[in-house]
Write a protein that holds these residues in place. Structure first.
Motif, PDB file in Angstrom:
ATOM      1  N   ASP A 141       2.982   6.357   5.052  1.00  0.00           N
ATOM      2  CA  ASP A 141       2.988   5.211   3.916  1.00  0.00           C
ATOM      3  C   ASP A 141       1.928   6.228   3.666  1.00  0.00           C
ATOM      4  O   ASP A 141       1.222   5.982   2.510  1.00  0.00           O
ATOM      5  N   ILE A 142       0.767   6.562   4.237  1.00  0.00           N
ATOM      6  CA  ILE A 142      -0.667   7.947   3.911  1.00  0.00           C
ATOM      7  C   ILE A 142       0.095   8.721   2.915  1.00  0.00           C
ATOM      8  O   ILE A 142      -0.205   9.065   1.837  1.00  0.00           O
ATOM      9  N   PHE A 177       1.992   6.522  -0.519  1.00  0.00           N
ATOM     10  CA  PHE A 177       0.813   6.411  -1.667  1.00  0.00           C
ATOM     11  C   PHE A 177      -0.503   6.856  -1.712  1.00  0.00           C
ATOM     12  O   PHE A 177      -1.214   5.852  -2.079  1.00  0.00           O
ATOM     13  N   GLY A 178      -0.065   8.345  -1.302  1.00  0.00           N
ATOM     14  CA  GLY A 178      -1.281   8.697  -1.542  1.00  0.00           C
ATOM     15  C   GLY A 178      -0.478  10.063  -1.604  1.00  0.00           C
ATOM     16  O   GLY A 178      -0.169  10.344  -3.155  1.00  0.00           O
ATOM     17  N   LEU A 181       2.137  11.401  -3.653  1.00  0.00           N
ATOM     18  CA  LEU A 181       3.018  11.377  -5.818  1.00  0.00           C
ATOM     19  C   LEU A 181       1.414  12.473  -6.523  1.00  0.00           C
ATOM     20  O   LEU A 181       1.866  12.245  -6.697  1.00  0.00           O
ATOM     21  N   ARG A 182       0.651  12.531  -6.021  1.00  0.00           N
ATOM     22  CA  ARG A 182       0.191  13.745  -6.160  1.00  0.00           C
ATOM     23  C   ARG A 182       0.740  15.646  -6.373  1.00  0.00           C
ATOM     24  O   ARG A 182       1.046  16.023  -7.873  1.00  0.00           O
ATOM     25  N   PHE A 236      -8.630   8.003  -1.928  1.00  0.00           N
ATOM     26  CA  PHE A 236      -7.536   9.742  -2.726  1.00  0.00           C
ATOM     27  C   PHE A 236      -7.625   9.351  -4.695  1.00  0.00           C
ATOM     28  O   PHE A 236      -7.873   8.355  -4.771  1.00  0.00           O
ATOM     29  N   LEU A 253      -4.239   5.394  -6.809  1.00  0.00           N
ATOM     30  CA  LEU A 253      -3.396   6.112  -6.088  1.00  0.00           C
ATOM     31  C   LEU A 253      -3.926   4.503  -5.340  1.00  0.00           C
ATOM     32  O   LEU A 253      -5.117   4.853  -4.683  1.00  0.00           O
ATOM     33  N   PRO A 254      -3.147   3.850  -4.118  1.00  0.00           N
ATOM     34  CA  PRO A 254      -3.013   2.783  -4.036  1.00  0.00           C
ATOM     35  C   PRO A 254      -4.110   3.056  -2.266  1.00  0.00           C
ATOM     36  O   PRO A 254      -4.578   2.712  -1.846  1.00  0.00           O
ATOM     37  N   VAL A 255      -4.201   4.373  -1.138  1.00  0.00           N
ATOM     38  CA  VAL A 255      -3.603   4.391   0.054  1.00  0.00           C
ATOM     39  C   VAL A 255      -5.341   4.683   0.042  1.00  0.00           C
ATOM     40  O   VAL A 255      -5.778   5.517  -0.665  1.00  0.00           O
TER      41      VAL A 255
END
Lengths: 481, 481
Positions: A213-214, A217-218, A221-222, B138, B144-146
């Motif tokens: 998840d880290i 969701f983080g 994506l970058r 982040f 970014l959601p996390v």
């Protein structure tokens, strides 16, 4: 002429290569002593057929022919590319390469999918080592474009550039590694993360699901669109990359990692991770997970395609290479030929209504291009805007079906253009779209006459199409009985 | 009642928090002694305004009020959340926390954006340590959601769950770390990759651009949607995670990494990386890169949203939380209120034609939901399919503009439904969509009568709407003069 690739070793990676070559129109000949090879490659191919064509907005080539062979020498007959994906045992690979040297032509390129071995280890003792190099892909091979190309001094510049050309032709992104090292580049990065992640789970800091998840969701994506360095360049801001490095460089000496050591690979650690993974993903079968992954990749890559960025820009280049059907203005013009991608479906499981208009709009764009209203012309300040649209939905369309749109020009005069699009799957009429467009000045945003050469070409097509029968349903209003 | 957040320390991270709270409808009070703080936060906010609303398919709350304050105690007045993002110096942070304890209410949660320090280090010596915990976000924080939530034993279960609730409310994905460690979880993974990447560049194996390409054309796309463990679970195939570990576990002992040591952080290494980064990305300014990154993230996250997966599933949950406008059937019903996202634009820079139909189709879906044809009903085998559509484009719409659709039901009888949608930006009419829909059996794919309760509700609305004036343009055919 149809080109031929030979796949030595099926499985997930070899099957992925086979699927990519086939769907790009190559004939594929497979050698794999596993009695299950045909079934396994068939499964990978089924996944590829439902996802890869959707990445293209133009017509992909007809699929090539797939054949299975019992004899290595027979397999490579006529192949200009041989891809080896046998298990990661050096003595096995060297044996395969020895046999291949007896059978392949002197112009054939032999790529290895190895993630661990250096090309010099594969070339050792071969009569023609210059034909062999590492071409390391990523799963799923039919969707992820990157290939690490690792040559040695034995590979000529000509072989290296031909390898890159062929990989580019089948939609891949070859990245040539400058010096061979164990595990090339990607797997060194992956291994670093894998080991750190094992420590985190092993020490009870986070579960497999929390770590995933880290990432998703983080920073995942970058990295999916900018990678590591460009992401940090942006984070560094106007002060630049040097400032970023000065600020974060010293952290390297902080006690931030346990990587100075290798975690003990005990049964307990394996059970811990397998158990957490079951809790996280066990509600889906591997097949369901594969398809979810493929659908996600297609959706994200199509998102990047619309931005013309990264993996999406590569897809646009591939579309350009594949090109458009030939234009014959004597009758309705084929203005779109594509396959239905996953992001065109709705909750009813069929192509969603707005994507019919999306397809018709692409047809209109193509028609505009044909009359000379292309990107260069638009940059001079003129374009066509749609004023009115009438769509009739006649039949359904589903994932992966190949559709085409035929366009009849009903009027082209002054600022006005009246188009009638018919969408087909084979001979089946799916929908019609009738559109009134106006030429506008992009400065005033008001209607304005087009350039003369555009109007001339438009009139020429409209006059040719006037000899065609008027399509059924033209100018009809919405009626409710 | 509008909630209030206090932001201690602006900059890219503090500004990102401010933007997210504001756009989620919170009032935001900022303390930052930097005379440039207002400008810097303004720039982050401008980026956020053009990207974040596009992630939502429903109407976001009205933006809250932003204010700047010279005094720390004044800043936190009324704040139920305080977010500290001051520079990473422990003595500075401890000084700030000491001062905060004098000023914040006993129910206020104080989150720290620290990427390096442990919460116990921040809590040390405080009168009420239980109010302080790490909430590490982040960049870009507004997209970014996390958030890594790192508590200590001093934080009660009540504080921890309230922190997660508030973060969820502003669209984030809190992941609670089980034990505090230096740098939490994400930065340990990032640091491992960063160090390995530095070695690869330093040793001349690959350039920064090549490393970025290997990530963004390869495993970055995998991690963006599945993370590390789920990706490997799929790679392991039917044999499962244990098999995967057994196969790849031993690689941990291979000489695959140079990470046993830390690269020397010389000026030469800094110049090498900064120079390669310039060659790679120097053709774009940081502002252009930021916007490209944001547009890419929005496009990929919207792609995942349509798949209801990962960061996209989170967006769908957020939409549900935000909810739909109230339904009053006496007049035209507001069936859509949203902002125009980046993936709705075309090369002319305005909303592309098929997205008008996309918006109208969403309005139709919402109308169907209102008459009871929702997901549960559709699962029983009935739904409405569109037979015909007539769209008139009246005015243009651009990125970030808030649009709404008002829907009038012109006929609802038996299998037939006739809807007229009008799309507005403020009072400006952008387009109309007239649609004939038929109720179908999802089994036979043929027209069939709807359930009685659906027809009753449809007739009720149609009768109410019959008292409204007929919209201009109903039933009009496409005409060409």
């Amino acid at each position: 002429m149809t080109k031929t690739a030979a796949i030595i070793g099926g499985g997930v990676i070899g099957g992925g290569w086979a699927a990519r070559f086939l769907l790009m129109g190559w004939n594929v000949r497979v050698f794999d002593p596993d009695p299950e090879a045909e079934r396994k490659i068939g499964e990978v191919l089924a996944n590829a057929r439902r996802s890869l064509p959707g990445l293209s907005d133009v017509s992909m080539p007809e699929e090539g022919a797939l054949s299975f062979h019992d004899d290595l020498a027979d397999t490579v007959q006529g192949a200009i590319w041989v891809q080896e994906s046998v298990p990661e045992r050096l003595e096995l690979k060297q044996k395969v390469y020895g046999a291949l040297m007896q059978a392949v032509g002197e112009d054939t390129i032999v790529g290895s999918s190895t993630s661990g071995f250096k090309p010099s280890e594969l070339q050792e003792g071969l009569t023609r080592p210059g034909q062999v190099l590492v071409t390391h892909p990523f799963n799923p091979v039919y969707l992820l474009p990157v290939v690490e190309v690792v040559p040695t001094a034995a590979n000529s510049a000509e072989i290296r550039s031909r390898a890159s050309e062929i990989l580019t032709e089948i939609g891949m992104k070859p990245v040539e590694i400058k010096k061979e090292i164990d595990a090339h580049v990607a797997d060194r990065l992956l291994e670093a993360v894998w080991r750190e992640a094992l420590w985190l789970v092993s020490d009870g800091i986070a579960t497999t699901e929390e770590i995933d998840d880290i990432m998703r969701f983080g920073f995942g994506l970058r990295w999916a669109q900018m990678g590591l360095f460009e992401t940090y360049r942006v984070a560094g801001g106007e002060a630049g990359m040097k400032h970023f490095m000065a600020q974060f460089g010293p952290c390297l000496k902080w006690p931030w990692t346990k990587l100075m050591d290798v975690p003990e690979f005990t049964d307990e650690l394996v059970d811990l991770i397998a158990g957490q993974s079951d809790a996280q993903s066990g509600h889906m079968t591997i097949r369901e997970l594969e398809r979810a992954r493929d659908d996600n990749l297609v959706a994200m890559m199509r998102g990047l395609k619309a931005r013309d960025w990264g993996a999406g820009a590569l897809l646009n280049e591939q579309d350009k290479r594949l090109g458009q059907p030939e234009v014959d203005i004597a009758g309705p013009i084929t203005t779109l030929a594509t396959a239905i991608p996953v992001d065109w479906l709705d909750y009813n499981g069929h192509m969603t209504e707005s994507r019919y208009l999306d397809a018709f709009a692409r047809s209109t764009d193509r028609f505009m291009e044909i009359i000379g209203c292309d990107a260069d012309y638009i940059a001079t300040g003129g374009s066509y805007f749609t004023a009115e649209t009438h769509i009739r939905h006649i039949d359904e369309a589903h994932l992966g079906q190949r559709i085409r749109v035929e366009t009849q020009c009903l009027l082209g005069k002054g600022k006005k253009m009246h188009l009638f699009h018919s969408m087909y799957e084979g001979e089946r009429l799916l929908a019609t779209g009738e559109h009134i467009l106006l030429h506008v000045s992009l400065e005033t945003r008001r209607p304005s006459p087009p350039a003369e050469k555009i109007e001339l070409r438009l009139v020429e097509i409209a006059e040719a199409h006037a000899k065609q029968p008027q399509p059924e349903g033209v100018g009809r209003a919405i009626k409710v009985s």
